[in-house]
Motif scaffolding. Structure first.
Motif, PDB file in Angstrom:
ATOM      1  N   TYR A 110      -3.455   6.911   0.288  1.00  0.00           N
ATOM      2  CA  TYR A 110      -4.667   7.164  -0.354  1.00  0.00           C
ATOM      3  C   TYR A 110      -4.930   8.437  -0.286  1.00  0.00           C
ATOM      4  CZ  TYR A 110      -6.228   7.920   4.451  1.00  0.00           C
ATOM      5  OH  TYR A 110      -6.632   8.356   5.876  1.00  0.00           O
TER       6      TYR A 110
ATOM      7  N   GLN B 174      -4.986   1.604  -9.321  1.00  0.00           N
ATOM      8  CA  GLN B 174      -5.594   2.544  -8.122  1.00  0.00           C
ATOM      9  C   GLN B 174      -6.968   2.322  -8.183  1.00  0.00           C
ATOM     10  OE1 GLN B 174      -4.101   6.615  -7.526  1.00  0.00           O
ATOM     11  NE2 GLN B 174      -2.511   6.069  -9.209  1.00  0.00           N
TER      12      GLN B 174
ATOM     13  N   ASN C  35      -9.556   7.416  -2.900  1.00  0.00           N
ATOM     14  CA  ASN C  35      -8.663   6.868  -3.924  1.00  0.00           C
ATOM     15  C   ASN C  35      -7.494   6.102  -3.152  1.00  0.00           C
ATOM     16  OD1 ASN C  35      -8.267   6.810  -6.886  1.00  0.00           O
ATOM     17  ND2 ASN C  35      -6.186   7.189  -5.879  1.00  0.00           N
ATOM     18  N   VAL C  36      -7.505   4.805  -3.144  1.00  0.00           N
ATOM     19  CA  VAL C  36      -6.497   4.022  -2.659  1.00  0.00           C
ATOM     20  C   VAL C  36      -5.338   3.507  -3.755  1.00  0.00           C
ATOM     21  CG1 VAL C  36      -6.096   1.745  -1.551  1.00  0.00           C
ATOM     22  CG2 VAL C  36      -8.165   2.933  -0.968  1.00  0.00           C
ATOM     23  N   SER C  37      -4.267   3.900  -3.526  1.00  0.00           N
ATOM     24  CA  SER C  37      -3.167   3.472  -4.479  1.00  0.00           C
ATOM     25  C   SER C  37      -2.257   2.543  -4.032  1.00  0.00           C
ATOM     26  CB  SER C  37      -2.280   4.968  -4.537  1.00  0.00           C
ATOM     27  OG  SER C  37      -1.214   4.807  -5.221  1.00  0.00           O
ATOM     28  N   TYR C  38      -1.851   1.507  -4.672  1.00  0.00           N
ATOM     29  CA  TYR C  38      -0.980   0.255  -4.757  1.00  0.00           C
ATOM     30  C   TYR C  38       0.006   0.656  -5.213  1.00  0.00           C
ATOM     31  CZ  TYR C  38      -5.026  -2.031  -2.362  1.00  0.00           C
ATOM     32  OH  TYR C  38      -6.039  -2.203  -1.549  1.00  0.00           O
TER      33      TYR C  38
ATOM     34  N   LEU D 217       0.745  -1.208   0.242  1.00  0.00           N
ATOM     35  CA  LEU D 217       0.054   0.102   0.053  1.00  0.00           C
ATOM     36  C   LEU D 217       0.849   1.234   0.050  1.00  0.00           C
ATOM     37  CD1 LEU D 217      -2.879   1.397   0.350  1.00  0.00           C
ATOM     38  CD2 LEU D 217      -2.493   1.256   2.655  1.00  0.00           C
TER      39      LEU D 217
END
Length: 326
Positions: A4, A24, A16-19, A1
């Protein structure tokens, strides 16, 4: 992770969750990924109003989940999501709009490796969206068409049922202080069992296109939003930009060539109706917070019976917008 981001306003509310950069996940209420003009924010738009294709054929905001990302050093970007409905633009007090919607959008810069100040930056994009169309509403549930400023209705909603198919293609090109944009959108609606005898009717169709261009007279490079090199009342007069756009939005039906066109919302062949619009304007960017936009808009409704001007004439509107960004 990696992290976000979250946004909350009266229009949007999402997380918005960003990997990684190319994967995303976005959850909440935000714009469905469809349409270059619709996805351009008010702050970044060259005109006081979006094109009618963006206002009535693109989806706008809805609640859903979307996956998006970039590849090849941002040379290709994608967005794909599932949403509860088909966006605010297809809905009104009388029109309920569609139900579940799936949308996919892809953009790319095909000549990125050849980029130079002389060639500028060219981005091409396309998108598709598929929507379930119920017939629960007593009122017609199709798309509508209205003029820009006066909002005179030149195409009333019709009865629809089945699936809605949206497709669009767009171009965005910037070279130094100049820019050019073009977009084409096509929407077809099934009309299953919507005839007076409960028979299937030919698809209803809506189409739009526009071409636009802008030039910053004070020489700044074209960005969105435009940044004045010398701000007003500090060390200069700000940035001055001229812009123009020509567009068309029209409605008809597919097939049924032997039938007489009618205005009935259950007609086999729909009477074609559309509007052509010319917009010219000046944008004065005083500083990073304040912009003054002045537009002159000429509209001509193609259907004489729906034209608000006598003798099938065109009409002009003048719009001034004072924009403050905090």
């Amino acid at each position: 992770l990696i992290g976000y981001t979250a946004k909350s306003s009266w229009k949007d509310a999402y997380v918005n969750v960003s990997y990684i950069d190319n994967f995303q996940v976005q959850l909440g209420r935000f714009k469905i990924p469809f349409g270059l003009d619709e996805l351009t924010s008010d702050v970044d738009n060259d005109f006081t109003y979006r094109s009618l294709g963006a206002n009535y054929l693109a989806s706008s905001r809805d609640s859903g989940v979307m996956v998006h990302g970039r590849f090849f050093k941002r040379g290709v970007s994608y967005w794909t999501g599932i949403f509860r409905h088909d966006g605010d633009n297809a809905r009104s007090k009388r029109v309920e709009g569609g139900n579940e919607t799936m949308a996919v959008r892809v953009t790319g810069t095909p000549f990125r490796r050849l980029s130079s100040p002389a060639l500028g930056v060219l981005e091409l994009g396309t998108a598709v969206a598929f929507t379930a169309l119920p017939d629960d509403s007593v009122e017609p549930n199709g798309l509508r068409g209205r003029t820009t400023v006066t909002q005179d209705t030149f195409f009333e909603p019709i009865y629809i049922k089945g699936r809605r198919h949206r497709w669009e293609a767009d171009l965005d090109w910037t070279v130094g202080p100049a820019s050019a944009r073009a977009e084409y959108t096509r929407v077809t609606d099934d009309r299953l069992q919507q005839g007076l005898g409960n028979q299937d009717l030919p698809d209803a169709r809506a189409q739009s296109w526009y071409v636009s261009g802008s030039w910053i007279l004070t020489g700044e490079p074209k960005t969105r939003p435009v940044k004045a090199a010398r701000e007003f009342l500090r060390d200069g007069l700000g940035a001055v930009e001229v812009a123009g756009r020509y567009e068309r939005l029209w409605f008809d039906s597919v097939g049924a060539e032997t039938s007489a066109p009618l205005r009935n919302p259950r007609a086999e062949k729909i009477v074609p109706s559309g509007v052509r619009i010319l917009t010219v304007g000046v944008n004065w960017i005083l500083n990073r917070w304040i912009t003054l936009q002045i537009n002159a808009i000429r509209e001509h409704v193609e259907d004489p019976e729906r034209n608000p001007i006598a003798d099938d004439g065109a009409f002009w509107s003048r719009v001034v917008r004072f924009q403050i960004v905090l």
